[in-house]
Motif scaffolding. Structure first.
Motif, PDB file in Angstrom:
ATOM      1  N   THR A  15       8.759  -2.849   0.540  1.00 27.49           N
ATOM      2  CA  THR A  15       7.480  -3.115  -0.124  1.00 27.49           C
ATOM      3  C   THR A  15       6.945  -1.837  -0.739  1.00 27.49           C
ATOM      4  OG1 THR A  15       6.467  -2.916   2.025  1.00 27.49           O
ATOM      5  CG2 THR A  15       6.600  -5.137   1.109  1.00 27.49           C
ATOM      6  N   GLN A  16       6.369  -2.030  -1.893  1.00 31.89           N
ATOM      7  CA  GLN A  16       5.739  -0.927  -2.605  1.00 31.89           C
ATOM      8  C   GLN A  16       4.301  -1.343  -2.870  1.00 31.89           C
ATOM      9  OE1 GLN A  16       8.610  -0.749  -5.862  1.00 31.89           O
ATOM     10  NE2 GLN A  16       9.562   0.988  -4.821  1.00 31.89           N
ATOM     11  N   ALA A  17       3.459  -0.345  -3.172  1.00 34.51           N
ATOM     12  CA  ALA A  17       2.031  -0.641  -3.306  1.00 34.51           C
ATOM     13  C   ALA A  17       1.793  -1.764  -4.303  1.00 34.51           C
ATOM     14  CB  ALA A  17       1.288   0.617  -3.710  1.00 34.51           C
TER      15      ALA A  17
ATOM     16  N   SER B 109       4.517  -2.830 -10.044  1.00 30.72           N
ATOM     17  CA  SER B 109       4.807  -1.949 -11.174  1.00 30.72           C
ATOM     18  C   SER B 109       5.377  -0.607 -10.698  1.00 30.72           C
ATOM     19  CB  SER B 109       3.550  -1.712 -12.000  1.00 30.72           C
ATOM     20  OG  SER B 109       2.601  -1.048 -11.194  1.00 30.72           O
ATOM     21  N   THR B 110       5.192  -0.314  -9.376  1.00 26.88           N
ATOM     22  CA  THR B 110       5.630   0.982  -8.848  1.00 26.88           C
ATOM     23  C   THR B 110       7.106   1.244  -9.125  1.00 26.88           C
ATOM     24  OG1 THR B 110       4.064   0.649  -7.086  1.00 26.88           O
ATOM     25  CG2 THR B 110       5.603   2.456  -6.797  1.00 26.88           C
ATOM     26  N   SER B 111       7.941   0.225  -8.783  1.00 27.52           N
ATOM     27  CA  SER B 111       9.372   0.493  -8.901  1.00 27.52           C
ATOM     28  C   SER B 111       9.767   0.682 -10.357  1.00 27.52           C
ATOM     29  CB  SER B 111      10.188  -0.603  -8.234  1.00 27.52           C
ATOM     30  OG  SER B 111      10.013  -1.796  -8.929  1.00 27.52           O
TER      31      SER B 111
ATOM     32  N   THR C 280      13.060   2.018  -3.556  1.00 30.40           N
ATOM     33  CA  THR C 280      13.371   0.691  -3.012  1.00 30.40           C
ATOM     34  C   THR C 280      12.324   0.211  -2.031  1.00 30.40           C
ATOM     35  OG1 THR C 280      14.569   1.795  -1.267  1.00 30.40           O
ATOM     36  CG2 THR C 280      15.862   0.984  -3.132  1.00 30.40           C
ATOM     37  N   GLY C 281      11.448   1.082  -1.591  1.00 27.52           N
ATOM     38  CA  GLY C 281      10.467   0.683  -0.590  1.00 27.52           C
ATOM     39  C   GLY C 281      11.021   0.763   0.825  1.00 27.52           C
ATOM     40  N   LEU C 282      12.121   1.494   1.004  1.00 29.87           N
ATOM     41  CA  LEU C 282      12.681   1.610   2.357  1.00 29.87           C
ATOM     42  C   LEU C 282      12.229   2.882   3.072  1.00 29.87           C
ATOM     43  CD1 LEU C 282      16.423   0.499   2.265  1.00 29.87           C
ATOM     44  CD2 LEU C 282      14.607  -0.374   3.726  1.00 29.87           C
TER      45      LEU C 282
HETATM   46  P1  ADP Z   1       9.725   3.932  -2.315  1.00 29.11           P
HETATM   47  O1  ADP Z   1       9.167   5.289  -2.415  1.00 29.11           O
HETATM   48  O2  ADP Z   1      11.206   3.866  -2.343  1.00 29.11           O
HETATM   49  O3  ADP Z   1       9.061   2.934  -3.186  1.00 29.11           O
HETATM   50  P2  ADP Z   1       8.561   4.079   0.316  1.00 29.11           P
HETATM   51  O4  ADP Z   1       8.723   3.190   1.516  1.00 29.11           O
HETATM   52  O5  ADP Z   1       8.871   5.495   0.510  1.00 29.11           O
HETATM   53  O6  ADP Z   1       9.429   3.434  -0.804  1.00 29.11           O
HETATM   54  O7  ADP Z   1       7.095   3.902  -0.160  1.00 29.11           O
HETATM   55  C1  ADP Z   1       6.512   2.642  -0.263  1.00 29.11           C
HETATM   56  C2  ADP Z   1       5.369   2.637  -1.230  1.00 29.11           C
HETATM   57  O8  ADP Z   1       4.277   3.377  -0.692  1.00 29.11           O
HETATM   58  C3  ADP Z   1       5.658   3.297  -2.542  1.00 29.11           C
HETATM   59  O9  ADP Z   1       6.320   2.429  -3.425  1.00 29.11           O
HETATM   60  C4  ADP Z   1       4.258   3.634  -3.035  1.00 29.11           C
HETATM   61  O10 ADP Z   1       3.647   2.487  -3.597  1.00 29.11           O
HETATM   62  C5  ADP Z   1       3.530   3.978  -1.743  1.00 29.11           C
HETATM   63  N1  ADP Z   1       3.496   5.451  -1.506  1.00 29.11           N
HETATM   64  C6  ADP Z   1       4.272   6.144  -0.659  1.00 29.11           C
HETATM   65  N2  ADP Z   1       3.932   7.453  -0.646  1.00 29.11           N
HETATM   66  C7  ADP Z   1       2.917   7.584  -1.518  1.00 29.11           C
HETATM   67  C8  ADP Z   1       2.123   8.695  -1.962  1.00 29.11           C
HETATM   68  N3  ADP Z   1       2.307   9.927  -1.488  1.00 29.11           N
HETATM   69  N4  ADP Z   1       1.151   8.449  -2.867  1.00 29.11           N
HETATM   70  C9  ADP Z   1       0.957   7.206  -3.333  1.00 29.11           C
HETATM   71  N5  ADP Z   1       1.662   6.133  -2.971  1.00 29.11           N
HETATM   72  C10 ADP Z   1       2.641   6.298  -2.061  1.00 29.11           C
END
Ligand code: ADP
Length: 787
Positions: free
Chosen positions: A596-598, A601-603, A609-611
């Motif tokens: 999961t990502q915030a 649109s993040t990816s 990958t959200g892992l």
């Molecule tokens: P990935 O980075 O591969 O998407 P993560 O599990 O590391 O997966 O992060 C999950 C989500 O958390 C990211 O997609 C992002 O939306 C949010 N996130 C993580 N770290 C930050 C950060 N330092 N600032 C803003 N958003 C973050």
């Protein structure tokens, strides 16, 4: 254990059968009435009750009033259904009404006496010495005025009189049977009412028992949805439970005196038909190989037909065709017995218990039917205990089946998990091998002085390949964490150095985004603590990498802050702070979940990958520590955790130095490289030769053993998976020949999975493919010895 149970239960069932046989003595021949008179002057009522059977005065199609005289006396045997009484050479019809009379002469000093009057088809009224004593339903000479009802009643006889005149009206306009069919019992009031209470008690217990079993099996079925036998047995218990209180002494009618006879009669007959259908469905699903589908189906159709008739036809009709159903059922019971015996011969699961229970059921049904056809007395206690034994055996069969299903499912799940992890590790191995080639070739190309545009392209290739590698590793890590297979190491590590290296590693990424990368650490943090450097590095790298990724301008800061120090432990807060895009409050909940990502649109914008966070959080959970987050949308984020480490007071062993400034660090080395894949062999050879080493190739383990020459080779680099002889076997053979030079394993499999095997085979160290050339060189230099 099961055998012991079987023996105990067989013993119990056998004694039950013997007891049953012993107590099924022929019906006692008591004093009988003659010509409407029963002389009981010599009867002792303290010891036994007496059936008022024999010749009663009988007046067909007449309801005589008390005191009313008759010109001509006629007699009939009591109890006897009307169709068994012949008048003028012809049996009476079952529909009609009649009066019965009996004069009883009692002993002069009698105790308090009472009559137990059973249900009579289908209504009666009893006068004792000319006054109305009890009425069951409403007997009348016209159908419209009459009303049927069944229940067993107890009435007191008047005391201090030696003559008792009974006048009984009976009428039936509904049932296919008419008249009395059970004897009226006369006896000591206390004895009769005690017997009555015992009968009711046994009926209540049996009903409760069967009903509870049905609920229990329904419950069990909820958790074993595909297990049909459990469902059908639950249904059987449920439908059959009514037979205990809705028949016999008709406890149900006594509990609800206002109940409609036409409704309960239908329920009574339905309960028999439905319970038999469920029982045979149960048997069919329990032993599908033995039970003939078509044979059982015939009974189901017959039962369905009977059910429809019971629900729609008049009472007279459906009660008239019931004996036919009972005859069919008798044959089916024989068939059920046959199924259980063949299942036993075929050694099906728990067929021993099933056969034992079939014996009980068979005796029960036999007895109930004998009783129904007046060939045996009613023996409540035996029947009640039979039901309980039968249910207990079924409970054993079904529970064992349930347990088997569960353990089978658990085994399947285990096999599934094993298959998944095997699949993942094979896949990662397979993906890493070509990745190794790609990364190795790019390194070689980069060393070969490419033009600046070529260099840019190569760097993109290298970047993508490295990203792919991270992804493969992440997936593997995550599945390991999910299966609780990841174990934390406890070795010496330098946290400050780890932080420094992480920052160094991330520098070029930060530079490319023009972000300031800051690092600060507390001076109190000792050089050496105990922990798992690989996993701690993984978590911090992840956070730093994310921070840079999600910051478009400004800074990212890694800080190590000592919270509490004593002589043994140090508690450190490790925080990664950024001035980036931040995370909205409701998104903060979900980003720690895998994939999961915030927002979606993040990816697209930032990749990933959200892992990462899911893995970091799970790794920290192994330390019983929570990954914390402070963030506001648009105002940056801080990810932090606080960990306690044991302090180490050993001198730090200097790790390999930097390679910078050394042009050919391996120039004094001759290396034996065992690798079956020609492309990988070529890459490793080129890299090693670039560092100045002389390299001799071996195509598999056997060749390596043959080619090794202690006078020439300083180090052996050994691939693990090779044809003919693999790296483990080759190393074992070399070691057994007394070879002492470092043997470094080269593998695409992650070290933790094979660590034990590597050690046992005698390897010195391990390099994981795809390797970074400098790392390979450093590892070799680590074991510099007499070169
Ligand atoms: P990935 O980075 O591969 O998407 P993560 O599990 O590391 O997966 O992060 C999950 C989500 O958390 C990211 O997609 C992002 O939306 C949010 N996130 C993580 N770290 C930050 C950060 N330092 N600032 C803003 N958003 C973050």
């Amino acid at each position: 254990m099961k055998k012991a149970w079987l023996i105990v239960l067989t013993a119990i069932v056998t004694s039950w059968v013997v007891l049953f046989a012993l107590s099924t003595s022929p019906l006692k021949n008591t004093k009988t009435a003659q010509q409407g008179l029963l002389d009981l002057r010599s009867q002792d009522f303290s010891s036994a009750n007496i059936n008022l059977s024999g010749q009663w005065e009988f007046y067909w199609s007449q309801l005589l009033l008390p005191g009313e005289d008759v010109s001509h006396r006629s007699y009939a045997s009591f109890p006897s259904l009307w169709n068994k009484i012949e008048v003028g050479g012809k049996p009476l019809p079952s529909v009609g009404y009649a009066t019965y009379k009996l004069k009883i002469i009692l002993p002069s000093s009698d105790p308090l006496l009472a009559l137990r009057i059973p249900d009579i088809y289908s209504s009666y009224r009893l006068y004792i010495n000319d006054s109305l004593a009890v009425e069951n339903g409403k007997p009348a000479s016209k159908k419209e005025e009459a009303k049927p009802f069944w229940s067993e009643r107890i009435v007191l006889l008047p005391q201090h009189t030696d003559t008792v005149n009974l006048l009984l009206h009976v009428a039936n306009f509904w049932h296919s049977k008419g008249g009395p069919h059970k004897p009226v019992v006369l006896g000591n009031f206390e004895q009769i009412s005690r017997q009555n209470k015992i009968d009711w008690g046994l009926d209540t217990i049996t009903t409760g028992f069967i009903l509870m079993s049905s609920f229990l099996f329904f419950g069990l079925y909820l958790f074993a949805k595909n297990d049909k036998p459990i469902l059908y047995f639950a249904l059987f218990c449920f439908t059959y439970s009514y037979r205990i209180i809705g028949t016999g002494p008709y406890l149900f009618y006594s509990l609800f005196p206002g109940i409609n006879w036409f409704v309960t009669l239908r329920i009574e007959y339905l309960s028999l038909v439905l319970s038999c259908a469920c029982l045979f469905q149960y048997i069919r699903y329990l032993y599908p190989q033995e039970a003939g589908k078509a044979v059982v189906r015939i009974l189901l159709w017959v039962s369905a037909l009977y059910s429809i008739i019971i629900l729609t036809a008049p009472v007279h009709f459906f009660s008239g065709i019931m004996p036919l159903y009972l005859i069919i059922l008798f044959f089916y019971l024989g068939y059920a017995f046959y199924i259980f015996i063949t299942a036993y011969i075929h050694k099906r699961n728990d067929s021993d218990f099933a056969l034992l229970s079939a014996c009980i059921a068979f005796i029960l049904f036999l007895f109930l039917n004998l009783h129904y056809f007046k060939l045996a007395p009613d023996m409540k206690a035996m029947i009640c205990s039979g039901y309980i034994l039968f249910l207990f055996l079924q409970a054993i069969i079904l529970s064992s089946r349930f347990a088997y299903t569960l353990s089978h499912a658990a085994l399947q799940a285990q096999l599934g998990v094993k298959a998944k992890s095997e699949f993942l590790s094979t896949m990662s191995h397979e993906i890493r091998t070509p990745l190794n080639a790609i990364i190795g070739l790019v390194h070689i190309l980069l060393k070969g002085k490419p033009s600046s545009s070529q260099k840019d392209t190569l760097e993109v290739v290298l970047f993508s390949a490295n990203n792919l590698l991270v992804l493969v590793n992440d997936i593997l890590d995550y599945s390991k964490l999910e299966e609780n297979k990841m174990k934390l190491e406890k070795i010496d590590m330098d946290l400050r150095e780890i932080g420094k290296n992480i920052i160094k590693g991330a520098q070029s990424f930060a530079d490319s985004k023009k972000i300031k990368l800051e690092y600060e650490f507390d001076k109190d943090i000792p050089e050496q603590v105990l922990g798992d450097p690989t996993r701690i590095t993984q978590v911090i790298t992840n956070l730093v990498h994310n921070a840079i990724k999600f910051t478009d301008e400004g800074w990212v800061r890694l800080s190590l802050q000592a919270e509490k120090v004593d002589t043994q432990h140090i508690t450190i807060t490790i925080a990664v702070k950024d001035s980036g895009i931040g995370i909205l409050p409701d998104e903060q909940q979900i980003i720690f979940k895998r994939f999961t990502q915030a927002d979606s649109s993040t990816s697209r914008k930032y990749g990933g990958t959200g892992l990462g966070l899911a893995i970091s959080r799970k790794i920290l959970a192994l330390y019983n520590v929570e990954l914390q987050l402070n963030s506001e949308g648009g105002r940056g984020s801080t990810f932090w955790f606080t960990l306690s480490f044991p302090i180490v007071y050993r001198k730090k062993i200097l790790s390999t130095g930097s390679l910078t400034g050394m042009d050919k660090p391996l120039q004094d080395y001759t290396i034996l490289l065992a690798e079956d894949n020609p492309l990988n062999a070529m890459i490793a050879k080129t890299i090693l030769e670039d560092f100045g080493a002389g390299v001799e190739l071996a195509g598999n383990g056997r060749e390596a053993v043959e080619k090794f020459n202690a006078a020439v080779h300083h180090v052996i680099i050994m691939d693990l998976n090779m044809p003919e002889m693999d790296g483990f076997e080759a190393t074992k053979q070399l070691r057994s020949k007394g070879v002492t030079v470092p043997v470094i394993a080269l593998t695409a499999t992650l070290p933790a999975e094979i660590a034990g095997k590597i050690k046992a085979a005698g390897f010195t160290d391990i390099i994981v493919k795809p390797f970074d050339p400098d790392g390979l060189c450093r590892t070799i230099l680590k074991y510099r010895k007499g070169v």
